[in-house]
Motif scaffolding. Structure first.
Motif, mmCIF file in Angstrom:
data_model
loop_
_atom_site.group_PDB
_atom_site.id
_atom_site.type_symbol
_atom_site.label_atom_id
_atom_site.label_comp_id
_atom_site.label_asym_id
_atom_site.label_seq_id
_atom_site.Cartn_x
_atom_site.Cartn_y
_atom_site.Cartn_z
ATOM 1 N N ASP A 44 44.678 -55.663 -67.147
ATOM 2 C CA ASP A 44 45.585 -56.483 -67.951
ATOM 3 C C ASP A 44 44.819 -57.235 -69.032
ATOM 4 O O ASP A 44 45.304 -57.382 -70.155
ATOM 5 C CB ASP A 44 46.352 -57.476 -67.075
ATOM 6 C CG ASP A 44 47.426 -56.802 -66.239
ATOM 7 O OD1 ASP A 44 47.800 -55.652 -66.538
ATOM 8 O OD2 ASP A 44 47.877 -57.437 -65.266
ATOM 9 N N GLU A 46 41.938 -56.308 -70.477
ATOM 10 C CA GLU A 46 41.527 -55.351 -71.510
ATOM 11 C C GLU A 46 42.709 -54.928 -72.371
ATOM 12 O O GLU A 46 42.574 -54.766 -73.583
ATOM 13 C CB GLU A 46 40.841 -54.144 -70.872
ATOM 14 C CG GLU A 46 39.449 -54.479 -70.382
ATOM 15 C CD GLU A 46 38.703 -53.286 -69.821
ATOM 16 O OE1 GLU A 46 38.963 -52.147 -70.266
ATOM 17 O OE2 GLU A 46 37.849 -53.507 -68.946
ATOM 18 N N GLN A 47 43.872 -54.779 -71.754
ATOM 19 C CA GLN A 47 45.069 -54.424 -72.523
ATOM 20 C C GLN A 47 45.391 -55.529 -73.527
ATOM 21 O O GLN A 47 45.730 -55.255 -74.674
ATOM 22 C CB GLN A 47 46.253 -54.184 -71.596
ATOM 23 C CG GLN A 47 47.514 -53.804 -72.352
ATOM 24 C CD GLN A 47 48.696 -53.581 -71.427
ATOM 25 O OE1 GLN A 47 48.645 -53.857 -70.228
ATOM 26 N NE2 GLN A 47 49.769 -53.063 -71.991
ATOM 27 N N TYR A 48 45.287 -56.768 -73.097
ATOM 28 C CA TYR A 48 45.542 -57.877 -74.011
ATOM 29 C C TYR A 48 44.603 -57.809 -75.210
ATOM 30 O O TYR A 48 45.036 -57.860 -76.362
ATOM 31 C CB TYR A 48 45.374 -59.234 -73.302
ATOM 32 C CG TYR A 48 45.296 -60.356 -74.303
ATOM 33 C CD1 TYR A 48 46.441 -60.792 -74.957
ATOM 34 C CD2 TYR A 48 44.083 -60.930 -74.652
ATOM 35 C CE1 TYR A 48 46.373 -61.781 -75.924
ATOM 36 C CE2 TYR A 48 44.011 -61.920 -75.611
ATOM 37 C CZ TYR A 48 45.158 -62.340 -76.246
ATOM 38 O OH TYR A 48 45.086 -63.304 -77.213
ATOM 39 N N ASN A 51 45.054 -55.494 -78.291
ATOM 40 C CA ASN A 51 46.106 -55.747 -79.276
ATOM 41 C C ASN A 51 45.888 -57.015 -80.088
ATOM 42 O O ASN A 51 46.797 -57.451 -80.789
ATOM 43 C CB ASN A 51 47.460 -55.839 -78.558
ATOM 44 C CG ASN A 51 47.830 -54.555 -77.874
ATOM 45 O OD1 ASN A 51 47.695 -53.486 -78.438
ATOM 46 N ND2 ASN A 51 48.271 -54.650 -76.641
#
Length: 169
Positions: A44, A46-48, A51
């Motif tokens: 989560d 790394e996903q943040y 972007n």
């Protein structure tokens, strides 16, 4: 601290993804109110970060001995009636490096960039009672208002947030 803290703008997070993810996880685990609740998974996090960087979002990091120990974002308003303003977002300092001036250095760099971008109004918000309230006041930010029950903590408690602004006319 011994070594000098270096503030730099990241153009890409590819090389720094793991360090940024660890920074975010550490500050969330330490109780920071930055939009996430613990436990925050590495996926989560790394996903943040994947972007974050865009033409209107500028990411600055603080490095000490080549290691990322803090970050802040400057979000440039893209609305026609908002070309004079920007938002300071997600000021983070790794828990092991707090109270060493890193947050202040990051804020000063974001403010310099905002000035270069022609942004005379800066806005931000933070949870009431956090140490960041003291930092923002010391940097000349003015409290604009308080919203009760704005952010939830991991135990379900609701906290007020304080909105600040700084204007350079």
């Amino acid at each position: 601290m011994g070594s000098k803290v270096i503030i730099e703008q990241l153009q890409s997070i590819e090389e720094s993804s793991a360090e940024l993810s660890e920074l975010l996880i550490q500050v969330v685990e330490d109780g920071a109110s930055i939009g996430f609740l613990p436990p925050l998974s590495p996926a989560d996090s790394e996903q943040y970060w994947g972007n974050v960087i865009s033409p209107e979002a500028i990411l600055f990091v603080a490095k000490l001995n080549e290691r990322i120990v803090g970050s802040v974002q400057l979000h440039l308003c893209t609305k026609q009636n908002g070309s004079h303003r920007a938002e300071i977002a997600k000021l983070m300092t790794h828990p092991g490096y707090r109270r060493k001036g890193i947050g202040r250095l990051l804020m000063q760099e974001a403010e310099k960039r905002a000035e270069r971008e022609g942004r005379s109004l800066l806005v931000l918000d933070t949870r009431e009672g956090d140490p960041s309230n003291i930092l923002y006041g010391s940097l000349g930010y003015i409290q604009a208002g308080r919203l009760p029950n704005y952010a939830q903590s991991s135990n379900g408690e609701l906290h007020a947030t304080i909105f600040y602004f700084k204007y350079r006319g």
